[in-house]
Design a protein around this motif. Structure first.
Motif, PDB file in Angstrom:
ATOM      1  N   ARG A 148      25.279   7.883  42.400  1.00 16.55           N
ATOM      2  CA  ARG A 148      23.993   8.962  41.911  1.00 16.55           C
ATOM      3  C   ARG A 148      23.080   9.186  41.075  1.00 16.55           C
ATOM      4  O   ARG A 148      22.301   9.034  40.889  1.00 16.55           O
ATOM      5  CB  ARG A 148      24.683  10.235  42.744  1.00 16.55           C
ATOM      6  CG  ARG A 148      25.517  11.011  44.058  1.00 16.55           C
ATOM      7  CD  ARG A 148      26.364  11.929  44.402  1.00 16.55           C
ATOM      8  NE  ARG A 148      26.929  12.402  45.423  1.00 16.55           N
ATOM      9  CZ  ARG A 148      28.039  12.593  45.664  1.00 16.55           C
ATOM     10  NH1 ARG A 148      28.181  13.655  45.108  1.00 16.55           N
ATOM     11  NH2 ARG A 148      28.095  12.563  47.154  1.00 16.55           N
ATOM     12  N   LEU A 149      23.917   9.076  40.446  1.00 15.47           N
ATOM     13  CA  LEU A 149      22.810   9.328  39.701  1.00 15.47           C
ATOM     14  C   LEU A 149      21.622   7.500  39.326  1.00 15.47           C
ATOM     15  O   LEU A 149      20.801   7.743  38.784  1.00 15.47           O
ATOM     16  CB  LEU A 149      23.907   8.687  37.954  1.00 15.47           C
ATOM     17  CG  LEU A 149      22.819   8.767  36.447  1.00 15.47           C
ATOM     18  CD1 LEU A 149      22.044   9.593  36.049  1.00 15.47           C
ATOM     19  CD2 LEU A 149      23.962   8.151  35.103  1.00 15.47           C
ATOM     20  N   PHE A 150      22.506   6.546  39.779  1.00 13.32           N
ATOM     21  CA  PHE A 150      22.070   5.621  40.448  1.00 13.32           C
ATOM     22  C   PHE A 150      20.918   5.042  40.931  1.00 13.32           C
ATOM     23  O   PHE A 150      19.310   5.237  40.929  1.00 13.32           O
ATOM     24  CB  PHE A 150      22.667   4.258  40.565  1.00 13.32           C
ATOM     25  CG  PHE A 150      23.666   3.644  40.079  1.00 13.32           C
ATOM     26  CD1 PHE A 150      23.043   3.814  38.070  1.00 13.32           C
ATOM     27  CD2 PHE A 150      24.638   2.255  40.453  1.00 13.32           C
ATOM     28  CE1 PHE A 150      24.188   2.687  37.562  1.00 13.32           C
ATOM     29  CE2 PHE A 150      25.147   1.982  39.386  1.00 13.32           C
ATOM     30  CZ  PHE A 150      25.173   1.743  38.094  1.00 13.32           C
ATOM     31  N   ARG A 151      21.153   6.285  42.038  1.00 12.54           N
ATOM     32  CA  ARG A 151      19.987   6.827  43.095  1.00 12.54           C
ATOM     33  C   ARG A 151      18.888   7.673  42.802  1.00 12.54           C
ATOM     34  O   ARG A 151      17.617   7.357  42.502  1.00 12.54           O
ATOM     35  CB  ARG A 151      20.617   7.594  44.072  1.00 12.54           C
ATOM     36  CG  ARG A 151      19.482   7.979  45.508  1.00 12.54           C
ATOM     37  CD  ARG A 151      20.645   8.985  46.234  1.00 12.54           C
ATOM     38  NE  ARG A 151      20.668  10.210  45.832  1.00 12.54           N
ATOM     39  CZ  ARG A 151      21.782  10.752  46.137  1.00 12.54           C
ATOM     40  NH1 ARG A 151      22.451  10.449  46.942  1.00 12.54           N
ATOM     41  NH2 ARG A 151      21.817  12.198  45.076  1.00 12.54           N
ATOM     42  N   ASP A 152      19.250   8.891  41.916  1.00 14.85           N
ATOM     43  CA  ASP A 152      18.054   9.763  41.121  1.00 14.85           C
ATOM     44  C   ASP A 152      17.063   9.196  39.923  1.00 14.85           C
ATOM     45  O   ASP A 152      16.637   9.624  39.743  1.00 14.85           O
ATOM     46  CB  ASP A 152      18.962  10.660  40.620  1.00 14.85           C
ATOM     47  CG  ASP A 152      19.866  11.254  41.804  1.00 14.85           C
ATOM     48  OD1 ASP A 152      20.204  11.857  43.245  1.00 14.85           O
ATOM     49  OD2 ASP A 152      20.998  12.453  41.525  1.00 14.85           O
ATOM     50  N   ASN A 153      17.843   7.951  39.277  1.00 16.44           N
ATOM     51  CA  ASN A 153      17.054   7.230  39.121  1.00 16.44           C
ATOM     52  C   ASN A 153      16.486   6.336  38.901  1.00 16.44           C
ATOM     53  O   ASN A 153      15.621   5.188  37.707  1.00 16.44           O
ATOM     54  CB  ASN A 153      17.711   7.813  37.314  1.00 16.44           C
ATOM     55  CG  ASN A 153      18.132   8.494  36.849  1.00 16.44           C
ATOM     56  OD1 ASN A 153      17.585   9.586  36.144  1.00 16.44           O
ATOM     57  ND2 ASN A 153      19.292   9.378  36.821  1.00 16.44           N
ATOM     58  N   ASN A 154      16.921   5.747  39.628  1.00 13.40           N
ATOM     59  CA  ASN A 154      16.281   4.420  40.334  1.00 13.40           C
ATOM     60  C   ASN A 154      16.869   3.140  39.319  1.00 13.40           C
ATOM     61  O   ASN A 154      15.472   2.700  38.817  1.00 13.40           O
ATOM     62  CB  ASN A 154      14.761   4.267  40.335  1.00 13.40           C
ATOM     63  CG  ASN A 154      14.304   3.198  41.266  1.00 13.40           C
ATOM     64  OD1 ASN A 154      14.504   2.535  42.113  1.00 13.40           O
ATOM     65  ND2 ASN A 154      12.811   2.893  41.284  1.00 13.40           N
ATOM     66  N   ILE A 155      17.901   3.156  38.933  1.00 18.23           N
ATOM     67  CA  ILE A 155      18.196   2.524  38.226  1.00 18.23           C
ATOM     68  C   ILE A 155      19.629   1.500  39.073  1.00 18.23           C
ATOM     69  O   ILE A 155      20.231   2.170  40.259  1.00 18.23           O
ATOM     70  CB  ILE A 155      19.386   2.865  37.060  1.00 18.23           C
ATOM     71  CG1 ILE A 155      19.856   4.394  36.616  1.00 18.23           C
ATOM     72  CG2 ILE A 155      17.546   3.476  36.199  1.00 18.23           C
ATOM     73  CD1 ILE A 155      20.647   4.645  35.696  1.00 18.23           C
ATOM     74  N   GLY A 156      20.198   0.526  37.796  1.00 18.05           N
ATOM     75  CA  GLY A 156      21.461  -0.319  38.838  1.00 18.05           C
ATOM     76  C   GLY A 156      22.699  -0.336  37.720  1.00 18.05           C
ATOM     77  O   GLY A 156      23.516  -0.995  37.674  1.00 18.05           O
ATOM     78  N   PHE A 157      22.755   0.035  36.931  1.00 16.12           N
ATOM     79  CA  PHE A 157      23.308  -0.487  35.518  1.00 16.12           C
ATOM     80  C   PHE A 157      23.019   1.124  34.339  1.00 16.12           C
ATOM     81  O   PHE A 157      22.322   1.143  33.775  1.00 16.12           O
ATOM     82  CB  PHE A 157      22.530  -1.283  34.559  1.00 16.12           C
ATOM     83  CG  PHE A 157      23.185  -1.727  33.288  1.00 16.12           C
ATOM     84  CD1 PHE A 157      24.220  -2.922  33.242  1.00 16.12           C
ATOM     85  CD2 PHE A 157      22.759  -1.201  32.053  1.00 16.12           C
ATOM     86  CE1 PHE A 157      25.060  -3.143  32.232  1.00 16.12           C
ATOM     87  CE2 PHE A 157      23.442  -1.843  30.924  1.00 16.12           C
ATOM     88  CZ  PHE A 157      24.468  -2.713  31.381  1.00 16.12           C
ATOM     89  N   LEU A 184      28.593  -1.094  33.132  1.00 18.50           N
ATOM     90  CA  LEU A 184      28.434  -0.204  34.671  1.00 18.50           C
ATOM     91  C   LEU A 184      27.529  -0.866  35.570  1.00 18.50           C
ATOM     92  O   LEU A 184      26.595   0.248  35.333  1.00 18.50           O
ATOM     93  CB  LEU A 184      29.376   1.130  35.094  1.00 18.50           C
ATOM     94  CG  LEU A 184      29.987   0.964  36.878  1.00 18.50           C
ATOM     95  CD1 LEU A 184      31.740   0.343  36.765  1.00 18.50           C
ATOM     96  CD2 LEU A 184      29.668   2.670  37.033  1.00 18.50           C
ATOM     97  N   SER A 185      27.468  -1.539  36.473  1.00 19.24           N
ATOM     98  CA  SER A 185      26.169  -2.366  37.219  1.00 19.24           C
ATOM     99  C   SER A 185      27.142  -1.627  38.570  1.00 19.24           C
ATOM    100  O   SER A 185      27.896  -1.409  39.071  1.00 19.24           O
ATOM    101  CB  SER A 185      26.155  -3.434  36.724  1.00 19.24           C
ATOM    102  OG  SER A 185      26.870  -4.152  37.564  1.00 19.24           O
ATOM    103  N   GLU A 186      26.073  -1.953  39.526  1.00 15.70           N
ATOM    104  CA  GLU A 186      25.641  -1.933  41.037  1.00 15.70           C
ATOM    105  C   GLU A 186      26.811  -2.887  41.527  1.00 15.70           C
ATOM    106  O   GLU A 186      27.501  -2.663  41.957  1.00 15.70           O
ATOM    107  CB  GLU A 186      24.670  -1.967  41.556  1.00 15.70           C
ATOM    108  CG  GLU A 186      23.369  -0.858  41.279  1.00 15.70           C
ATOM    109  CD  GLU A 186      22.015  -1.217  41.682  1.00 15.70           C
ATOM    110  OE1 GLU A 186      21.784  -0.884  42.909  1.00 15.70           O
ATOM    111  OE2 GLU A 186      22.061  -2.561  41.948  1.00 15.70           O
TER     112      GLU A 186
END
Length: 146
Positions: free
Chosen positions: A28-37, A51-53
């Motif tokens: 969810r943090l990845f989604r909300d911040n448009n990141i993958g790491f 931690l990465s996608e």
């Protein structure tokens, strides 16, 4: 180009999580911040891992439907690729290629200075190529030539 020059053009914020958060919270943090790491932090300034996608995909492949509720500590990457902020961009590129990773932590001594991603590499290489093309065009046209 030195890596600290690349970091100057980026936000100084490095998003991190704790080892006790779940993979679902991180996704969810990845989604909300448009990141993958993200960095997995322990005590202030301590990097326990990353931690990465891709790590999340591996966890799902290995643990199935249990993975989203697993703790970050159980699925994080402990082998963290690093380089110095005084290294040149090709050093980070070589590390990414050798380690088959899309992110490298940039260190200032023992302190995390930032993260360089494959996207940063492409952006800076593209800018470099465009400058070279413009310089060659100007040279051929006799513009701004001394």
């Amino acid at each position: 180009m030195l890596l600290h020059h690349i970091l100057q053009g980026k936000s100084p914020e490095v998003i991190s999580v704790t080892p006790d958060e779940t993979m679902l919270e991180v996704l969810r943090l990845f989604r909300d911040n448009n990141i993958g790491f993200v960095i997995v932090r322990g005590a202030p300034g301590e990097c326990l891992g990353t931690l990465s996608e891709r790590d999340c995909c591996r966890a799902i492949a290995e643990y199935g439907t249990e993975a989203p509720l697993m703790r970050v500590a159980d699925i994080m990457n402990l082998s963290v690729p690093t380089c110095s902020m005084h290294d040149v961009l090709p050093v980070a590129m070589a590390i990414m290629t050798e380690r088959r990773t899309r992110h490298v932590l940039v260190m200032d001594g023992d302190t995390l200075a930032g993260i360089v991603s494959i996207g940063d590499v492409v952006k800076h290489r593209l800018e470099e190529a465009m400058r070279t093309e413009q310089d060659l065009h100007n040279y051929i046209a006799g513009v701004s030539y001394h």
